[in-house]
Design a protein around this motif. Structure first.
Motif, mmCIF file in Angstrom:
data_model
loop_
_atom_site.group_PDB
_atom_site.id
_atom_site.type_symbol
_atom_site.label_atom_id
_atom_site.label_comp_id
_atom_site.label_asym_id
_atom_site.label_seq_id
_atom_site.Cartn_x
_atom_site.Cartn_y
_atom_site.Cartn_z
ATOM 1 N N UNK A 470 0.840 -1.201 0.000
ATOM 2 C CA UNK A 470 0.000 0.000 0.000
ATOM 3 C C UNK A 470 0.875 1.250 0.000
ATOM 4 N N UNK A 471 1.995 1.206 0.743
ATOM 5 C CA UNK A 471 2.950 2.324 0.740
ATOM 6 C C UNK A 471 3.371 2.672 -0.683
ATOM 7 N N UNK A 472 3.697 1.667 -1.450
ATOM 8 C CA UNK A 472 4.209 1.880 -2.814
ATOM 9 C C UNK A 472 3.179 2.565 -3.705
ATOM 10 N N UNK A 473 1.931 2.210 -3.524
ATOM 11 C CA UNK A 473 0.871 2.846 -4.330
ATOM 12 C C UNK A 473 0.666 4.285 -3.887
ATOM 13 N N UNK A 474 0.744 4.527 -2.577
ATOM 14 C CA UNK A 474 0.566 5.887 -2.054
ATOM 15 C C UNK A 474 1.626 6.830 -2.635
ATOM 16 N N UNK A 475 2.858 6.341 -2.769
ATOM 17 C CA UNK A 475 3.949 7.169 -3.303
ATOM 18 C C UNK A 475 3.644 7.671 -4.708
ATOM 19 N N UNK A 476 2.882 6.888 -5.473
ATOM 20 C CA UNK A 476 2.577 7.246 -6.865
ATOM 21 C C UNK A 476 1.204 7.919 -7.015
ATOM 22 N N UNK A 477 0.604 8.268 -5.888
ATOM 23 C CA UNK A 477 -0.752 8.842 -5.917
ATOM 24 C C UNK A 477 -0.724 10.301 -5.479
ATOM 25 N N UNK A 478 -1.418 11.142 -6.215
ATOM 26 C CA UNK A 478 -1.567 12.552 -5.836
ATOM 27 C C UNK A 478 -2.925 12.723 -5.155
ATOM 28 N N UNK A 479 -2.902 13.255 -3.952
ATOM 29 C CA UNK A 479 -4.143 13.400 -3.185
ATOM 30 C C UNK A 479 -5.042 14.472 -3.791
ATOM 31 N N UNK A 480 -6.302 14.413 -3.389
ATOM 32 C CA UNK A 480 -7.263 15.416 -3.845
ATOM 33 C C UNK A 480 -6.851 16.807 -3.382
ATOM 34 N N UNK A 481 -6.276 16.889 -2.187
ATOM 35 C CA UNK A 481 -5.862 18.184 -1.654
ATOM 36 C C UNK A 481 -4.732 18.791 -2.488
ATOM 37 N N UNK A 482 -3.862 17.934 -3.014
ATOM 38 C CA UNK A 482 -2.799 18.422 -3.911
ATOM 39 C C UNK A 482 -3.388 18.999 -5.185
ATOM 40 N N UNK A 483 -4.328 18.291 -5.737
ATOM 41 C CA UNK A 483 -4.885 18.653 -7.040
ATOM 42 C C UNK A 483 -5.823 19.859 -6.943
ATOM 43 N N UNK A 484 -6.588 19.943 -5.840
ATOM 44 C CA UNK A 484 -7.626 20.976 -5.732
ATOM 45 C C UNK A 484 -7.468 21.804 -4.457
ATOM 46 N N UNK A 485 -6.246 22.081 -4.072
ATOM 47 C CA UNK A 485 -5.988 22.723 -2.789
ATOM 48 C C UNK A 485 -6.743 24.051 -2.644
ATOM 49 N N UNK A 486 -6.646 24.907 -3.631
ATOM 50 C CA UNK A 486 -7.273 26.223 -3.538
ATOM 51 C C UNK A 486 -8.799 26.116 -3.480
ATOM 52 N N UNK A 487 -9.352 25.235 -4.319
ATOM 53 C CA UNK A 487 -10.812 25.073 -4.361
ATOM 54 C C UNK A 487 -11.336 24.492 -3.053
ATOM 55 N N UNK A 488 -10.603 23.518 -2.488
ATOM 56 C CA UNK A 488 -11.031 22.897 -1.233
ATOM 57 C C UNK A 488 -11.010 23.923 -0.098
ATOM 58 N N UNK A 489 -9.971 24.747 -0.069
ATOM 59 C CA UNK A 489 -9.891 25.797 0.955
ATOM 60 C C UNK A 489 -11.047 26.778 0.826
ATOM 61 N N UNK A 490 -11.416 27.089 -0.415
ATOM 62 C CA UNK A 490 -12.509 28.022 -0.657
ATOM 63 C C UNK A 490 -13.841 27.428 -0.205
ATOM 64 N N UNK A 491 -14.054 26.137 -0.506
ATOM 65 C CA UNK A 491 -15.284 25.457 -0.077
ATOM 66 C C UNK A 491 -15.373 25.448 1.444
ATOM 67 N N UNK A 492 -14.256 25.112 2.091
ATOM 68 C CA UNK A 492 -14.228 25.064 3.557
ATOM 69 C C UNK A 492 -14.531 26.434 4.160
ATOM 70 N N UNK A 493 -13.952 27.467 3.578
ATOM 71 C CA UNK A 493 -14.154 28.825 4.072
ATOM 72 C C UNK A 493 -15.627 29.229 3.958
ATOM 73 N N UNK A 494 -16.244 28.932 2.803
ATOM 74 C CA UNK A 494 -17.644 29.291 2.586
ATOM 75 C C UNK A 494 -18.568 28.546 3.555
ATOM 76 N N UNK A 495 -18.259 27.280 3.804
ATOM 77 C CA UNK A 495 -19.084 26.496 4.732
ATOM 78 C C UNK A 495 -18.976 27.039 6.158
ATOM 79 N N UNK A 496 -17.786 27.492 6.515
ATOM 80 C CA UNK A 496 -17.596 28.090 7.843
ATOM 81 C C UNK A 496 -18.335 29.421 7.950
ATOM 82 N N UNK A 497 -18.319 30.205 6.856
ATOM 83 C CA UNK A 497 -19.042 31.476 6.846
ATOM 84 C C UNK A 497 -20.541 31.263 7.053
ATOM 85 N N UNK A 498 -21.077 30.180 6.473
ATOM 86 C CA UNK A 498 -22.506 29.885 6.597
ATOM 87 C C UNK A 498 -22.823 29.124 7.879
#
Length: 509
Positions: A470-498
């Motif tokens: 499983x370690x070996x597969x993780x090394x070759x995988x890009x997380x969602x947070x890597x790919x969509x870091x800015x968008x995820x932060x924006x979603x989180x911020x908006x949810x906190x505002x509401x």
């Protein structure tokens, strides 16, 4: 005078030119029109049934005047011409099977001219279009008022079932009768009669097992409509790693829904539904499926793309049809995935935006006023795209925010997916190491890692899954947070505002 007849008479008295009764029960609609006018002996009611035949509905004879003027087989154009230019006062015209004709320019022009003559008072008449298909051309839109026949209430359903059982000489306990009435809600009289007759034909007596036959027939109705999709129930709350706040909330609703009559009598409101917003791949859709499994009710998925039609009013009619179908199958869960895409463009001025705005209005009105046991689970990835009206209290019972899983949740997600595929290898997997390596991973990311790890050891000929695989597969995988870091932060911020309620309990990350 019953509700439908009274509504028809009120429309006629208010000089509404064209009443479009949208129903598959044509005979029932004609009877409602007949009862609405039966006290006024001056009104002549003529029916065109699509077979080039005009007859008098009230007396069941060929209209002698039309026959003399037009011959034995008049066309619809001839009939409309004759009634526009000659004597049409104190007349009611019922047009059946007009779906294939109403878009013809000759028919549209004549109906428009006829309706305009009625509107300005030159002709005292009413045109009824009765059809299971709603077809409204732009030229006639302002003259047409759409009517729906109400579904039978509990008292009417009860009388239908009792009458059919009496005919078949089948006895039924009061408890079983109440169960049948509840299950048959939302169906037409014709559908109720067909289903009960089918149940009676299959056994000498009726019991609770025959209620499943009712829901099977309801599934057939949904399948034929082609707007909603019946989703098989496989997932349960145990398949969700984390989201404990959300799961506790659903368990509480289950207790209400399972004892709905008791709850309402106690003063509890009928549950409306839930909106789940947040990061993609973190369990929103899974929660919808698990909710239906928990409530032990069918899961209907509404694909908003299927609602959109090419003709004027078709999209809105499809929305109304979807809602009617959901209420017919209630109790059920109505799942609307990616809600923000459904109503995209309502702020714009394009024709697509206008359609979206009307659909949005219909949906909001229904969620606000609905009294059926159709529980809505709406999911959305991007809260910034949702109209502000959607977030208002009262549309849903609660709005939850689903973020990236914390350490405890990631451990649970790994455990669920390894156990599903390689249960015997789970005790040897060092989950704490995997959890630390997967910060910023979504639940879908983790499932993908486990799935690929199992596939790789199979291809390589290994007989067990180990932590290193499983370690070996993780090394070759890009997380969602890597790919969509800015968008995820924006979603989180908006949810906190509401100030949205978090689906997960606080934990380390």
């Amino acid at each position: 005078m019953a509700g439908a007849e009274k509504k028809i008479r009120n429309y006629m008295d208010a000089v509404f030119p064209i009443l479009y009764i949208h129903t598959s029960e044509v005979e029932k609609a004609k009877q409602a029109v007949r009862r609405a006018i039966e006290d006024d002996k001056r009104i002549e009611c003529l029916v065109w049934d699509g077979t080039d035949r005009v007859c008098d509905l009230r007396f069941g004879i060929i209209d002698a005047y039309s026959k003399e003027m037009l011959g034995d087989n008049p066309s619809l154009e001839d009939i409309l011409d004759e009634r526009i230019y000659y004597d049409a006062n104190r007349h009611v015209f019922i047009l059946e099977n007009i779906d294939t004709f109403i878009r013809e320019p000759e028919i549209t022009a004549r109906l428009k001219k006829f309706a305009e003559q009625i509107r300005v008072g030159n002709i005292e008449a009413t045109i009824f279009i009765i059809s299971p298909v709603l077809q409204i051309v732009p030229e006639l839109e302002k003259y047409i008022t759409v009517m729906e026949l109400d579904y039978p209430d509990d008292a009417k359903i009860r009388s239908i079932v009792q009458e059919l059982c009496k005919e078949q000489q089948i006895s039924m306990s009061e408890e079983l009768l109440s169960d049948f009435v509840y299950a048959l809600r939302g169906l037409s009289e014709f559908e109720i009669e067909q289903i009960v007759q089918l149940a009676c034909s299959q056994a000498e007596g009726l019991d609770k097992s025959h209620i499943s036959l009712i829901f099977e027939q309801k599934r057939q109705i949904i399948q034929k409509a082609g707007i909603l999709e019946m989703v098989p129930l496989k997932e349960s709350l145990e398949d969700i790693g984390g989201l404990e706040n959300l799961k506790d909330w659903l368990r509480r609703k289950e207790k209400v829904l399972s004892r709905m009559d008791e709850a309402i009598e106690f003063g509890v409101d009928m549950p409306k539904g839930i909106l789940i917003v947040g990061v993609p791949g973190c369990g929103k859709s899974l929660s919808a499926k698990a909710a239906a499994r928990l409530f032990n009710v069918p899961l209907l998925r509404l694909d908003m793309g299927r609602l959109l039609g090419k003709y004027l009013g078709e999209s809105e009619e499809n929305m109304r049809k979807a809602i009617r179908l959901a209420e017919a199958l209630a109790p059920c869960v109505l799942w609307i995935d990616e809600l923000e895409k459904a109503f995209a463009g309502i702020e714009g001025g394009s024709s697509g935006g206008e359609v979206a705005t009307r659909l949005f209005g219909s949906f909001l009105t229904w969620t606000q006023e609905k009294e059926s046991a159709a529980f809505v689970v709406a999911t959305a990835n991007d809260i910034t795209m949702l109209p502000p009206e959607m977030m208002r209290k009262g549309r849903f019972d609660e709005i939850f925010y689903v973020g990236l899983p914390n350490e405890e949740e990631r451990s649970k997600i790994f455990e669920i997916h390894i156990k599903k595929r390689r249960k015997k290898d789970l005790p040897n997997i060092r989950l704490e190491e995997l959890v630390k390596e997967t910060k910023g991973y979504s639940g879908a990311d983790i499932e993908g890692v486990v799935r690929e790890s199992v596939e790789k050891i199979f291809v390589e000929g290994k007989d067990k899954l180990e932590t290193e695989d499983i370690h070996n597969v993780i090394k070759d995988t890009h997380s969602l947070n890597e790919i969509m870091h800015r968008k995820i932060d924006n979603i989180k911020k908006k949810c906190e505002e509401h100030k949205l309620k978090k689906a997960t309990k606080e934990g380390k990350d």
